[in-house]
Design an enzyme around this catalytic site. Structure first.
Site, short mmCIF file in Angstrom:
data_model
loop_
_atom_site.label_atom_id
_atom_site.label_comp_id
_atom_site.label_asym_id
_atom_site.label_seq_id
_atom_site.Cartn_x
_atom_site.Cartn_y
_atom_site.Cartn_z
N ASN A 208 23.54 79.12 10.11
CA ASN A 208 24.90 78.45 10.94
C ASN A 208 25.43 77.42 9.94
OD1 ASN A 208 23.57 75.86 11.22
ND2 ASN A 208 21.98 76.95 12.49
N ILE A 305 11.60 73.08 19.02
CA ILE A 305 10.81 72.07 18.59
C ILE A 305 11.14 70.86 19.45
CG2 ILE A 305 10.29 70.67 16.39
CD1 ILE A 305 12.11 72.99 14.93
N PHE A 321 20.35 66.49 20.06
CA PHE A 321 22.04 66.82 19.65
C PHE A 321 22.33 68.22 20.26
CE2 PHE A 321 24.14 63.98 16.65
CZ PHE A 321 23.29 63.13 16.23
N LYS A 339 15.08 69.62 28.38
CA LYS A 339 14.31 69.29 27.27
C LYS A 339 13.50 67.88 27.47
CE LYS A 339 17.00 72.03 24.04
NZ LYS A 339 16.94 72.69 22.76
O1 C5P Z 1 18.97 74.23 23.07
P1 C5P Z 1 19.63 73.84 21.87
O2 C5P Z 1 19.63 74.51 20.48
O3 C5P Z 1 21.34 73.68 21.93
O4 C5P Z 1 19.38 72.26 21.79
C1 C5P Z 1 19.79 71.48 20.73
C2 C5P Z 1 18.92 70.47 20.28
O5 C5P Z 1 17.61 71.06 20.41
C3 C5P Z 1 19.12 69.94 18.94
O6 C5P Z 1 18.55 68.45 19.18
C4 C5P Z 1 18.10 70.70 17.96
O7 C5P Z 1 17.86 69.98 16.94
C5 C5P Z 1 17.12 71.01 18.95
N1 C5P Z 1 16.33 72.46 19.04
C6 C5P Z 1 14.97 72.61 18.46
N2 C5P Z 1 14.29 73.58 18.23
C7 C5P Z 1 15.06 74.85 18.52
C8 C5P Z 1 16.41 74.95 19.17
C9 C5P Z 1 16.96 73.47 19.08
O8 C5P Z 1 14.46 71.41 18.15
N3 C5P Z 1 14.35 75.91 18.59
#
Ligand code: C5P
Length: 396
Positions: A208, A305, A321, A339
């Site tokens: 991305n 994560i 974020f 979350k």
């Molecule tokens: O659900 P979304 O991807 O929009 O959430 C964004 C947030 O979740 C960011 O802080 C991103 O670093 C974290 N994230 C993560 N692991 C993922 C997807 C998103 O830690 N697989």
């Protein structure tokens, strides 16, 4: 952090004095009120007129300047200053500081100061390595003086080694760090940054537009605020800030493993990385050949994560974020709850990704707080100040 700070910039005799001109320009641009003081030897390398033009103020070069009302520039100049920075600081000047000599305006005002003193040594590598200079440096550190650099590299004399003065940009960053309140002193921060790269075959990947700039700005400012920072970097093309422990983890799965391995003992976790939501179930070991028609990729959902860290039995203070292209605040607020995050930073996806500046809204249990669009370093300062106050109030 430096706007409206008053800094006395002392210049001593050395070829690196030419870098002081650029430093003054950068300091003035950062909103610092710079008062230049030059030794007699410094005037052999660069003229007071140059420094006056850049600082917008007359330059002091001697003890007997009559423009200070009470005739005591050595007292007046330091009383008005938030810090004195000597750049370049010659070997001779360092020796003078060690002995408390006061035989010209700059050394006298250093002796009479009631503000912090920072010095940026600049000299030939043998002069730097000489035990006398090393003894002097140790003494200055013991006396509470901050030593900036020196750097290693090619010297004006043609030799290569330690002794080059830091570049103006580096000195600006050091001064900024010096003035940054140590709100995160003693805290451990883990930050993920950048995009992830999910390999389809040896030469193709799903990724991305995240550049890593926001995460790196947070890491840099957190170090300036006194934190110990571990940075887990996905795919980025920028250099990590100094003084962080940088771990490279380019896929969502690698990033997950790296975070879980390093999460124990962390006080704060900030998930800035744009982690892929889906990754190929299998990575082809050979380059996939073009077919006549379409290609179907089988993707699987990656592990979240941030959500998993926030669900640990004893989680650190977790910050997320959210980048969205529409209904930003609504989606971000939902993510914060889903979350289990005390704080989420909402930013508009298209204008945030890859840019040098950002406009964010902080969302916590008390509601939303929109910040003005600003360079990512400034945004990072405001976000971390908010995190520090939330984290401290949770502990008390
Ligand atoms: O659900 P979304 O991807 O929009 O959430 C964004 C947030 O979740 C960011 O802080 C991103 O670093 C974290 N994230 C993560 N692991 C993922 C997807 C998103 O830690 N697989």
């Amino acid at each position: 952090m430096m706007t409206n700070k008053k800094v006395v910039l002392g210049i001593t005799g050395g070829i690196a004095a030419y870098k002081a001109a650029e430093l003054v320009r950068l300091l003035v641009k950062a909103g610092v009120d710079v008062q230049v003081v030059m030794t007699e030897a410094a005037c052999q390398f660069i003229t007071p007129v140059t420094m006056q033009a850049l600082s917008g103020k007359p330059v002091f070069t001697g003890m007997w300047d009559s423009s200070i009302a009470n005739g005591m520039p050595h007292i007046e100049l330091s009383r008005q200053a938030d810090a004195i920075l000597i750049a370049p600081a010659s070997a001779d000047f360092l020796a003078k500081l060690v002995h408390g000599r006061a035989d010209d305006l700059l050394s006298t005002l250093c002796l009479a100061r009631d503000c912090p003193l920072l010095v940026a040594p600049a000299m030939n590598k043998q002069m730097w390595e000489n035990p006398a200079t090393q003894r002097n440096i140790a003494q200055l550190i013991d006396d509470g003086i901050t030593i900036l650099g020196p750097d290693s590299g090619e010297q004006a004399c043609g030799e290569i080694g330690l002794g080059r003065m830091l570049e103006a940009e580096q000195l600006l960053a050091e001064l900024n760090a010096f003035f940054t309140p140590k709100l995160l002193s003693g805290k451990r921060l883990l930050i993920t940054a950048g995009a992830t790269l999910e390999m389809i075959d040896p030469v193709r990947a799903i990724t991305n537009l995240s550049s890593g700039k926001m995460g790196y700005a947070l890491a840099k400012v957190a170090v300036d605020m006194g934190a110990t920072v571990t940075l887990i970097s996905g795919a980025t093309s920028i250099n990590p800030p100094p003084n962080v422990f940088n771990i490279i983890a380019t896929s969502a799965d690698n990033m997950y493993q790296a975070v879980m391995k390093n999460i124990a003992m962390q006080d704060i976790f900030i998930g800035v990385a744009a982690v892929a939501d889906y990754a190929p179930i299998e990575t082809s070991t050979k380059k996939i050949k073009k077919s006549e028609h379409s290609l179907t990729l089988h993707l699987t959902k990656t592990k979240d994560i941030l959500a998993d860290v926030a669900s640990l039995p004893n989680p650190p203070f977790c910050v997320g974020f959210a980048a969205e292209s529409e209904d930003l605040i609504e989606y971000a607020s939902q993510k914060r709850i889903a979350k289990k995050l005390p704080l989420i930073i909402a930013n508009e996806a298209i204008s945030a990704l890859g840019n040098d500046d950002n406009q964010v809204t902080l969302i916590d249990e008390n509601g939303t707080h929109a910040l003005s669009r600003a360079p990512k370093t400034e945004v990072a300062q405001l976000i971390l100040t908010h995190i520090a106050s939330m984290h401290i109030s949770r502990l008390s």
